[in-house]
Motif scaffolding. Structure first.
Motif, mmCIF file in Angstrom:
data_model
loop_
_atom_site.group_PDB
_atom_site.id
_atom_site.type_symbol
_atom_site.label_atom_id
_atom_site.label_comp_id
_atom_site.label_asym_id
_atom_site.label_seq_id
_atom_site.Cartn_x
_atom_site.Cartn_y
_atom_site.Cartn_z
ATOM 1 N N VAL A 118 121.910 70.505 -16.263
ATOM 2 C CA VAL A 118 121.492 69.447 -17.163
ATOM 3 C C VAL A 118 121.655 68.112 -16.437
ATOM 4 O O VAL A 118 122.697 67.848 -15.831
ATOM 5 C CB VAL A 118 122.305 69.438 -18.468
ATOM 6 N N ILE A 119 120.616 67.290 -16.520
ATOM 7 C CA ILE A 119 120.682 65.934 -15.987
ATOM 8 C C ILE A 119 121.210 65.028 -17.099
ATOM 9 O O ILE A 119 120.615 64.949 -18.177
ATOM 10 C CB ILE A 119 119.285 65.460 -15.538
ATOM 11 N N LEU A 120 122.321 64.346 -16.827
ATOM 12 C CA LEU A 120 122.935 63.537 -17.874
ATOM 13 C C LEU A 120 123.801 62.445 -17.267
ATOM 14 O O LEU A 120 123.950 62.344 -16.054
ATOM 15 C CB LEU A 120 123.756 64.420 -18.839
ATOM 16 N N THR A 121 124.373 61.616 -18.125
ATOM 17 C CA THR A 121 125.226 60.524 -17.662
ATOM 18 C C THR A 121 126.675 60.978 -17.536
ATOM 19 O O THR A 121 127.065 62.036 -18.031
ATOM 20 C CB THR A 121 125.160 59.332 -18.622
ATOM 21 N N GLU A 122 127.462 60.145 -16.924
ATOM 22 C CA GLU A 122 128.888 60.409 -16.774
ATOM 23 C C GLU A 122 129.548 60.617 -18.128
ATOM 24 O O GLU A 122 130.443 61.464 -18.281
ATOM 25 C CB GLU A 122 129.547 59.234 -16.045
ATOM 26 N N ARG A 123 129.103 59.878 -19.134
ATOM 27 C CA ARG A 123 129.710 59.971 -20.464
ATOM 28 C C ARG A 123 129.607 61.373 -21.058
ATOM 29 O O ARG A 123 130.506 61.834 -21.767
ATOM 30 C CB ARG A 123 129.015 58.980 -21.402
ATOM 31 N N ASP A 124 128.501 62.084 -20.752
ATOM 32 C CA ASP A 124 128.278 63.408 -21.340
ATOM 33 C C ASP A 124 128.614 64.556 -20.397
ATOM 34 O O ASP A 124 128.561 65.720 -20.805
ATOM 35 C CB ASP A 124 126.804 63.532 -21.765
ATOM 36 N N ALA A 125 128.954 64.259 -19.154
ATOM 37 C CA ALA A 125 129.092 65.313 -18.150
ATOM 38 C C ALA A 125 130.171 66.326 -18.499
ATOM 39 O O ALA A 125 129.987 67.538 -18.320
ATOM 40 C CB ALA A 125 129.363 64.691 -16.785
ATOM 41 N N ASP A 126 131.316 65.865 -18.996
ATOM 42 C CA ASP A 126 132.417 66.788 -19.267
ATOM 43 C C ASP A 126 132.104 67.757 -20.394
ATOM 44 O O ASP A 126 132.739 68.819 -20.501
ATOM 45 C CB ASP A 126 133.691 65.999 -19.609
ATOM 46 N N ALA A 127 131.119 67.409 -21.242
ATOM 47 C CA ALA A 127 130.769 68.280 -22.360
ATOM 48 C C ALA A 127 129.741 69.339 -21.982
ATOM 49 O O ALA A 127 129.425 70.205 -22.797
ATOM 50 C CB ALA A 127 130.233 67.442 -23.527
ATOM 51 N N SER A 128 129.236 69.307 -20.756
ATOM 52 C CA SER A 128 128.192 70.249 -20.362
ATOM 53 C C SER A 128 128.796 71.620 -20.056
ATOM 54 O O SER A 128 129.711 71.722 -19.231
ATOM 55 C CB SER A 128 127.440 69.736 -19.137
ATOM 56 N N PRO A 129 128.274 72.687 -20.666
ATOM 57 C CA PRO A 129 128.791 74.033 -20.374
ATOM 58 C C PRO A 129 128.171 74.634 -19.110
ATOM 59 O O PRO A 129 128.570 75.733 -18.699
ATOM 60 C CB PRO A 129 128.365 74.827 -21.608
ATOM 61 N N VAL A 130 127.224 73.940 -18.500
ATOM 62 C CA VAL A 130 126.544 74.430 -17.300
ATOM 63 C C VAL A 130 126.635 73.350 -16.226
ATOM 64 O O VAL A 130 127.233 72.292 -16.441
ATOM 65 C CB VAL A 130 125.076 74.783 -17.606
ATOM 66 N N ALA A 131 126.037 73.614 -15.103
ATOM 67 C CA ALA A 131 126.063 72.641 -14.006
ATOM 68 C C ALA A 131 125.494 71.299 -14.476
ATOM 69 O O ALA A 131 124.553 71.244 -15.273
ATOM 70 C CB ALA A 131 125.266 73.166 -12.820
ATOM 71 N N ALA A 132 126.087 70.222 -13.989
ATOM 72 C CA ALA A 132 125.676 68.877 -14.388
ATOM 73 C C ALA A 132 125.185 68.099 -13.183
ATOM 74 O O ALA A 132 125.820 68.104 -12.119
ATOM 75 C CB ALA A 132 126.849 68.154 -15.045
#
Length: 344
Positions: free
Chosen positions: A56-70
């Motif tokens: 998932v392409i996302l910001t630092e704010r959401d990265a820790d919530a990603s269950p897959v590679a960020a």
């Protein structure tokens, strides 16, 4: 494409396996392990926990919530756009001229062009390399079209118009039709004003379906490089739209108005004629622009004209309070009248 290569090419921080490969893009909800998804709008944050995407392409704010590679970046939507274009490239131009196309004997087009059935290319028209002309498109006399531009089905480019390189004109676009110029006689009858200018469109411009851009009355109507026009926009004669401005659907721009560079115009905005809009202006959807805007900023408002959007929003809230304020004012007026009578 491996995640490590994506991170390197697009300047992302990868949190995950650099050797995991993806082949396509998809939404958070529909993605499988072979796909990349993105999160740019907080409205979709609830879908992140259950995504099965490969990354998932996302910001630092959401990265820790990603269950897959960020793939962590400050601008997920921009990275997604570039990666989507890489993973889903447009088909290469298949050169050739349909036997059902009609070409003037003196038009010029390289062997790399593709011309579909029903297309008409008039005398003196000149196309660049790898230009695509869709079914039933019409290219007028002495038109110039730059390399790698694509004109889809039913596009009409009237005589003398100029279109730059890498432009995309979607279905039903009309370039260079006569502007709406009419002079009135003493008896109230109309006399058409000849429209003698043309339309000049820069490089890397995209124009949405059924948008119309009128030719200039004397000088040209000009669309500068990198402009994005949505569907069903009307651009009047002698309008100038600055580079990299984006305008949403159903907007109407009256003649001789100049819109600056890097502007963002919402849907259903109406511009009066002969206005000047500064660079870096944002206008909310549904605004009636009745006077020039000289300073960068965010503007919006109803038919009374644009205002600084923060003040317009405050006034919109106050509008809902007008009835209560009117009742309070009447009570105050009654109290003041009674107090005045008591003093007398």
């Amino acid at each position: 494409m491996k995640l490590g290569d994506i991170a390197l090419e697009y300047g992302c921080e990868l949190r995950g396996d650099p050797d995991h490969a993806v082949t396509r893009v998809a939404t958070l909800a529909a993605a499988e392990p072979d796909a990349v998804a993105f999160l740019a709008n907080p409205a979709y944050r609830g879908q992140l926990a259950a995504t099965r995407a490969g990354a998932v392409i996302l910001t630092e704010r959401d990265a820790d919530a990603s269950p897959v590679a960020a793939l962590v970046t400050a601008n997920p939507y921009l990275v997604y756009a570039r990666l989507a274009a890489r993973l889903h490239p447009l088909p290469a131009v298949a050169p050739g001229i349909s036997p059902a196309a009609v070409l003037a004997a003196d038009c010029e087009l390289p062997a790399s062009c593709a011309v579909a059935a029903g297309a008409v290319i008039d005398s003196g028209a000149r196309l660049g390399e790898r230009v695509q002309v869709g079914p039933n498109a019409c290219i007028g006399r002495d038109v110039r079209i730059g390399d790698d531009s694509r004109l889809l089905a039913g596009v009409c480019v009237a005589a003398g118009s100029r279109i730059g390189a890498r432009c995309v004109l979607h279905q039903g676009v009309v370039i260079g039709s006569d502007g709406f110029g009419n002079a009135r006689t003493e008896n109230g009858e109309w006399v058409k004003v000849p429209q003698l200018g043309a339309v000049r469109i820069g490089d890397d411009v995209e124009i949405g379906a059924n948008t119309t851009i009128d030719r200039g009355a004397i000088d040209d109507t000009v669309i500068e490089d990198g402009v994005r026009l949505d569907n069903q926009i009307q651009v009047g004669h002698n309008v100038r739209i600055g580079a990299h401005t984006a305008i949403a659907a159903l907007t109407g721009i009256s003649g001789s108005t100049t819109i600056g560079r890097y502007c963002m115009i919402g849907g259903q905005v109406g511009f009066a004629g002969h206005l000047e809009i500064a660079d870096h202006v944002v206008i909310s959807g549904g605004t009636a622009v009745t006077h020039s805007i000289r300073r960068p900023g965010v503007y919006g408002g109803p038919a009374s004209g644009p205002d600084e959007v923060s003040r317009w929003r405050r006034n919109a809230v106050r509008y809902q309070q007008l009835d209560d304020m009117a009742k309070r004012l009447r009570r105050l007026e009654k109290w003041a009248a009674q107090a005045q009578a008591g003093e007398d």
